[in-house]
Design a protein around this motif. Structure first.
Motif, PDB file in Angstrom:
ATOM      1  N   MET A   1      -1.149 -10.560  -0.822  1.00  0.00           N
ATOM      2  CA  MET A   1      -1.356  -9.236  -0.258  1.00  0.00           C
ATOM      3  C   MET A   1      -2.837  -8.883  -0.348  1.00  0.00           C
ATOM      4  O   MET A   1      -3.504  -9.218  -1.308  1.00  0.00           O
ATOM      5  N   SER A   2      -3.316  -8.214   0.622  1.00  0.00           N
ATOM      6  CA  SER A   2      -4.720  -7.810   0.610  1.00  0.00           C
ATOM      7  C   SER A   2      -4.898  -6.555  -0.229  1.00  0.00           C
ATOM      8  O   SER A   2      -3.964  -6.052  -0.831  1.00  0.00           O
ATOM      9  N   GLU A   3      -6.089  -6.037  -0.215  1.00  0.00           N
ATOM     10  CA  GLU A   3      -6.384  -4.819  -0.978  1.00  0.00           C
ATOM     11  C   GLU A   3      -6.011  -3.549  -0.202  1.00  0.00           C
ATOM     12  O   GLU A   3      -6.310  -2.455  -0.640  1.00  0.00           O
ATOM     13  N   GLY A   4      -5.355  -3.710   0.939  1.00  0.00           N
ATOM     14  CA  GLY A   4      -4.983  -2.559   1.768  1.00  0.00           C
ATOM     15  C   GLY A   4      -4.110  -1.563   1.034  1.00  0.00           C
ATOM     16  O   GLY A   4      -4.266  -0.350   1.196  1.00  0.00           O
ATOM     17  N   GLY A   5      -3.188  -2.048   0.220  1.00  0.00           N
ATOM     18  CA  GLY A   5      -2.326  -1.146  -0.550  1.00  0.00           C
ATOM     19  C   GLY A   5      -3.120  -0.317  -1.540  1.00  0.00           C
ATOM     20  O   GLY A   5      -2.826   0.860  -1.753  1.00  0.00           O
ATOM     21  N   LEU A   6      -4.133  -0.921  -2.125  1.00  0.00           N
ATOM     22  CA  LEU A   6      -4.990  -0.178  -3.051  1.00  0.00           C
ATOM     23  C   LEU A   6      -5.795   0.882  -2.312  1.00  0.00           C
ATOM     24  O   LEU A   6      -5.919   2.014  -2.788  1.00  0.00           O
ATOM     25  N   GLY A  46     -11.267  -9.333  -3.978  1.00  0.00           N
ATOM     26  CA  GLY A  46     -12.306  -9.702  -3.038  1.00  0.00           C
ATOM     27  C   GLY A  46     -13.656  -9.125  -3.419  1.00  0.00           C
ATOM     28  O   GLY A  46     -13.843  -8.586  -4.520  1.00  0.00           O
ATOM     29  N   PRO A  47     -14.598  -9.190  -2.501  1.00  0.00           N
ATOM     30  CA  PRO A  47     -15.958  -8.732  -2.791  1.00  0.00           C
ATOM     31  C   PRO A  47     -16.069  -7.230  -3.056  1.00  0.00           C
ATOM     32  O   PRO A  47     -16.980  -6.793  -3.752  1.00  0.00           O
ATOM     33  N   GLU A  51     -15.992  -1.959  -6.338  1.00  0.00           N
ATOM     34  CA  GLU A  51     -16.006  -0.619  -5.738  1.00  0.00           C
ATOM     35  C   GLU A  51     -14.631   0.037  -5.849  1.00  0.00           C
ATOM     36  O   GLU A  51     -14.524   1.220  -6.170  1.00  0.00           O
ATOM     37  N   LEU A  52     -13.579  -0.737  -5.589  1.00  0.00           N
ATOM     38  CA  LEU A  52     -12.222  -0.198  -5.701  1.00  0.00           C
ATOM     39  C   LEU A  52     -11.926   0.262  -7.127  1.00  0.00           C
ATOM     40  O   LEU A  52     -11.345   1.328  -7.338  1.00  0.00           O
ATOM     41  N   MET A  53     -12.322  -0.531  -8.092  1.00  0.00           N
ATOM     42  CA  MET A  53     -12.071  -0.169  -9.487  1.00  0.00           C
ATOM     43  C   MET A  53     -12.893   1.060  -9.891  1.00  0.00           C
ATOM     44  O   MET A  53     -12.417   1.926 -10.615  1.00  0.00           O
ATOM     45  N   ALA A  54     -14.113   1.151  -9.392  1.00  0.00           N
ATOM     46  CA  ALA A  54     -14.938   2.336  -9.681  1.00  0.00           C
ATOM     47  C   ALA A  54     -14.291   3.589  -9.090  1.00  0.00           C
ATOM     48  O   ALA A  54     -14.246   4.640  -9.742  1.00  0.00           O
ATOM     49  N   ARG A  55     -13.774   3.483  -7.864  1.00  0.00           N
ATOM     50  CA  ARG A  55     -13.070   4.615  -7.239  1.00  0.00           C
ATOM     51  C   ARG A  55     -11.841   5.001  -8.058  1.00  0.00           C
ATOM     52  O   ARG A  55     -11.575   6.182  -8.286  1.00  0.00           O
ATOM     53  N   ALA A  56     -11.079   4.000  -8.485  1.00  0.00           N
ATOM     54  CA  ALA A  56      -9.861   4.259  -9.258  1.00  0.00           C
ATOM     55  C   ALA A  56     -10.194   4.960 -10.576  1.00  0.00           C
ATOM     56  O   ALA A  56      -9.525   5.923 -10.960  1.00  0.00           O
ATOM     57  N   HIS A  57     -11.222   4.489 -11.255  1.00  0.00           N
ATOM     58  CA  HIS A  57     -11.609   5.107 -12.525  1.00  0.00           C
ATOM     59  C   HIS A  57     -12.103   6.537 -12.314  1.00  0.00           C
ATOM     60  O   HIS A  57     -11.772   7.436 -13.093  1.00  0.00           O
ATOM     61  N   ALA A  58     -12.893   6.755 -11.277  1.00  0.00           N
ATOM     62  CA  ALA A  58     -13.390   8.107 -10.980  1.00  0.00           C
ATOM     63  C   ALA A  58     -12.228   9.053 -10.679  1.00  0.00           C
ATOM     64  O   ALA A  58     -12.215  10.206 -11.136  1.00  0.00           O
ATOM     65  N   LEU A  59     -11.251   8.566  -9.933  1.00  0.00           N
ATOM     66  CA  LEU A  59     -10.079   9.388  -9.639  1.00  0.00           C
ATOM     67  C   LEU A  59      -9.292   9.697 -10.912  1.00  0.00           C
ATOM     68  O   LEU A  59      -8.774  10.804 -11.081  1.00  0.00           O
ATOM     69  N   GLY A  60      -9.201   8.751 -11.802  1.00  0.00           N
ATOM     70  CA  GLY A  60      -8.519   8.983 -13.082  1.00  0.00           C
ATOM     71  C   GLY A  60      -9.197  10.089 -13.865  1.00  0.00           C
ATOM     72  O   GLY A  60      -8.534  10.972 -14.421  1.00  0.00           O
TER      73      GLY A  60
END
Length: 99
Positions: A1-6, A46-47, A51-60
């Protein structure tokens, strides 16, 4: 699965957090978290992963801040209601003495 779900899960949470009238619903958050955890487990790192993890942490952090503010507001309202109740009891007691 791609990162689309995230991406989808993060965009959903970003929309909630951006809405100043949104109040966190524990059931809805549990459902969102289950979907997020599933997407996280299936995602390819992926590359744009950092950025995705930074967004997730900021949202948390934003969600924790919102939840803390709501908890403070709840305590303030509870204290005001308790004060009104004490005042009402005092007035009822005063009326009994005056009669």
């Amino acid at each position: 699965m791609s990162e689309g779900g995230l991406h989808t899960a993060l965009e959903r949470m970003e929309a909630w957090v951006a809405d100043p009238t949104w109040e966190p619903d524990p059931g809805l958050l549990a459902q969102w978290n289950a979907e997020f955890q599933t997407a996280l487990a299936c995602a390819e790192k992926g590359p744009d992963w950092p950025e995705l993890m930074a967004r997730a942490h900021a949202l948390g952090w934003q969600l924790e801040s919102r939840t803390a503010k709501l908890a403070q507001l709840k305590e303030k309202v509870k204290a005001e209601l308790d004060a009104f109740e004490r005042g009402d009891r005092a007035l009822r007691g005063y009326r009994a003495v005056v009669r």
